[in-house]
Design an enzyme around this catalytic site. Structure first.
Site, short mmCIF file in Angstrom:
data_model
loop_
_atom_site.label_atom_id
_atom_site.label_comp_id
_atom_site.label_asym_id
_atom_site.label_seq_id
_atom_site.Cartn_x
_atom_site.Cartn_y
_atom_site.Cartn_z
N LYS A 18 0.87 -1.18 0.00
CA LYS A 18 0.00 0.00 0.00
C LYS A 18 0.90 1.23 0.00
CE LYS A 18 -4.08 1.93 2.21
NZ LYS A 18 -3.62 3.31 2.36
N LYS A 68 -2.81 -2.25 7.60
CA LYS A 68 -1.80 -1.22 7.86
C LYS A 68 -0.69 -1.75 8.75
CE LYS A 68 -3.81 2.77 6.32
NZ LYS A 68 -4.35 3.74 7.24
N GLU A 80 -0.96 5.68 -7.76
CA GLU A 80 -0.45 6.54 -6.69
C GLU A 80 0.71 7.38 -7.21
OE1 GLU A 80 -2.30 5.85 -4.06
OE2 GLU A 80 -1.23 6.56 -2.29
#
Ligand code: IVH
Length: 684
Positions: A116, A327, A187
């Site tokens: 991520k 995360k 991204e």
């Protein structure tokens, strides 16, 4: 040149440039030097200026930015940009898997697992293969139109390739199916190294610093003046699509594969996993290597690969049910600021540094953290005695994130910048508009130490064993007054110093001897010219080829170099007009320092080779041959001369062959030409 020729050459140059962009940004394996790249680029800009009707919005020249906008216009995403639900524990990931299997009534789910990325999400809309709009995520439904800025990012394709025809000279080997309309999502990031370099430069210039790579990427992309964005080292990773018209995909991995084939940067760590236990292993594995990655990530994303399954599961509020983010724990700790000291850099800038009660952060012991400048201390309201949150991410130097104000007890003291230099007692000034405070004494020993350390550093002359402590001694004992003095050191002079015995001084002298033949770019970098970092030094070395020519360069010629703006050019120009600097350079040369020319050959296998083509070629047109030779650094000539190294002969050749034969110049057929190219490449 007439319009038709110009059009042909323009198309060719665009192909050459996009080929080299892909090598540079996707494969990390450039074949030509920056200077050669710049030459193609300049030729293209010149032609487009001469024939404005041939300029197109997807030309690589559009990457330099455009005059500032007043504000960004809103863009409605054709398909909303979703966010991701988070799993905060292993258990929550297992629950996600159980939910998916229950809803899909299947035991078998293939997952794609991905890092991520910690940047900012953007959507790129391509219509008929051309980039139309680039927008930020905004609230997920409506974002901001940052097309001009997006276009400056080298890893963003301005158009989707029609054919698999790389390299530009080779024959087309099939075609791509390009959808009529496609939103490509991913991204925008700034790599750690680029981020640090940017902040270092900003600190030198007394500009405010970015807190982390993500903020730097966001701040750079949301500039109203795209010419500023163009100067920021941004990179784009593709990881999803939005609307797709005129193409059908079955799986997420097929989408990623296609994006990668088109030339987008797709994260190489993306994998497929068939059980959730394997996804967990991946999570732990990536967590273990995250610090070693060149960019920052804050977790992993687990996605169901099958698009039909994705469709069936749909979304809850603004997040898909078929994907989840896991995360990582933040790399932060708390500790106490025991003192704030100032360091003086080689440009005389005072940097306040926090002396911390030692603490382990992400596996490393942290006892100091830079506080950058006075304004940063005021902004974060940092006081001596405060308990603070410190963080360390990868190579990023430890930093103080914030103060835990609840823990204050009133004994904390406010830090003030000293008014005189703690090293030499000279006045400290802070120029208007700058955040940096400087010592005004040019011969301040601290500046000299910084200067010598920079000169000897790994990226400069790489003098092994010449560390801070030794430099301090050399300066304070008066043995050296400038970098050139290093080359006049003798054993007798060294032996009197602390911890300098026979052996250690012999080693140092040998290391100094060994550093006498640096590449020209290292020597330029070592001089410590303000605003000249490693990459600018390389550009200058490529452009001028010798110190002598660089020293004589005038402003006009400096300004012609890509990436050299007025501030940098003027700093270089002034540096070489300063008698003290010239005398140091002369002293270096007198001591036998002799830079070697940067080996351009490394990146350009045909550099210095002159080619003439004759007859009809089978595998390529004459123009393709020209661009191939040029793209590999060689020279393409139309007639045989004394300089010609090779004649490449197709069918039905004429007088050129005869001339070559008489002059004894090697004659190659097309196949032999391609083998030669391969051979030269493999020799690099
Ligand atoms: S997929 C519907 N993949 O995470 C799925 N997102 O919280 C949409 N992100 O806004 C995103 N790396 O900025 C996806 N490999 C990745 C990602 C990723 C980072 C970010 C993205 C998004 C946010 C969602």
């Amino acid at each position: 040149m007439n319009h038709d020729d110009a059009e042909k050459r323009i198309n060719q140059l665009r192909r050459i440039i996009s080929y080299h962009n892909a090598l540079y940004y996707q494969q990390d394996a450039p074949e030509i030097t920056d200077a050669q790249y710049d030459q193609f680029f300049r030729e293209l800009s010149d032609l487009e200026a001469q024939f404005p009707e041939l300029a197109t919005p997807d030309s690589p020249t559009q990457r330099v930015g455009a005059p500032p906008l007043e504000k960004f216009s809103p863009v409605t995403h054709l398909i909303p940009m979703l966010s991701l639900a988070n799993a905060f524990s292993d258990d929550e990931l297992l629950q996600f898997d159980a939910r998916c299997r229950r809803a899909l009534e299947t035991e078998k789910i293939i997952y794609t697992v991905e890092p991520k990325l910690d940047g900012l999400a953007v959507s790129l809309l391509y219509e008929n293969g051309r980039l139309r709009t680039g927008s930020t995520r905004g609230d997920g439904l409506v974002g901001e139109d940052v097309t001009l800025n997006i276009k400056t990012i080298p890893s963003v394709l301005l158009s989707l390739p029609q054919r698999k025809n790389f390299p530009p000279g080779a024959i087309a080997s099939g075609s791509f199916h390009i959808p009529d309309r496609i939103e490509i999502r991913g991204e925008v990031c700034m790599e750690r190294a680029a981020f640090e370099k940017l902040n270092r430069r900003r600190s030198e210039r007394g500009e405010a610093l970015f807190a982390n790579p993500r903020n730097a990427a966001a701040g750079s992309l949301r500039q109203l003046d795209s010419r500023i964005t163009a100067k920021r080292p941004l990179t784009f990773f593709a990881y999803a699509v939005g609307v797709v018209e005129g193409a059908v995909f079955q799986t997420h991995s097929e989408i990623l594969q296609t994006l990668s084939e088109w030339g987008f940067q797709v994260n190489p760590l993306i994998r497929q996993r068939v059980t959730i236990a394997e996804c967990l292993d991946y999570y732990h594995h990536i967590n273990g290597i995250r610090e070693d990655l060149p960019y920052e990530i804050d977790g992993i994303v687990v996605k169901i690969d099958d698009l039909a399954y994705q469709q069936r599961l749909g979304n809850v509020s603004r997040s898909p049910r078929w994907a989840i983010a896991c995360k990582f724990a933040p790399i932060q700790e708390q500790t106490v600021i025991e003192d704030i000291v100032v360091q003086i850099g080689r440009t005389g800038v005072l940097t306040p540094v926090a002396v911390l009660r030692p603490v382990h952060v992400a596996g490393a012991r942290v006892s100091r953290a830079t506080l950058h400048n006075e304004d940063e201390i005021i902004r974060k309201d940092i006081r001596i005695g405060d308990t603070v949150v410190v963080q360390r991410a990868g190579d990023v130097i430890p930093e103080v994130v914030s103060v835990v104000k609840e823990l204050r007890n009133g004994t904390e003291t406010v830090f003030r910048m000293p008014e005189t230099c703690p090293e030499c007692g000279a006045r400290i000034v802070r120029l208007e508009g700058e955040v940096a405070s400087r010592c005004v004494n040019l011969s301040c020993p601290a500046q000299l130490r910084g200067h010598i350390c920079h000169f000897a550093s790994r990226e400069a002359l790489d003098i092994e064993g010449l560390g801070d402590k030794l430099v301090s001694q050399l300066v304070s004992t008066g043995l050296i007054h400038d970098p050139a003095d290093l080359f006049y050191l003798t054993k007798d002079k060294l032996i009197g110093l602390e911890r300098m015995a026979e052996k250690s001084s012999a080693n140092l002298l040998e290391a100094i001897q060994k550093s006498k033949t640096p590449s020209l770019s290292r020597l330029i970098f070592a001089l410590g010219i303000r605003h000249v970092g490693e990459s600018t030094a390389r550009l200058l070395a490529d452009e001028y080829g010798s110190m002598d020519r660089l020293m004589k360069a005038d402003m006009t010629s400096l300004l012609e170099i890509r990436d050299v703006g007025p501030e940098v050019a003027s700093s270089i120009y002034k540096f070489f007009r300063e008698p003290a600097n010239i005398s140091v350079i002369e002293k270096l040369f007198r001591a036998g320092v002799s830079p070697v020319q940067n080996t351009k050959e490394r990146a350009a296998p045909l550099l210095g080779k002159h080619f003439v083509f004759t007859g009809t070629l089978n595998r390529m047109t004459r123009n393709d041959a020209k661009s191939l030779v040029e793209s590999l650094g060689g020279t393409f000539e139309s007639s045989v001369t004394k300089q010609t190294d090779y004649v490449v002969a197709g069918q039905a050749t004429g007088s050129k062959m005869e001339k070559a034969r008489q002059a004894g110049i090697p004659i190659l057929d097309e196949e032999a030409f391609f083998s030669l190219v391969e051979k030269m490449k493999s020799k690099l």
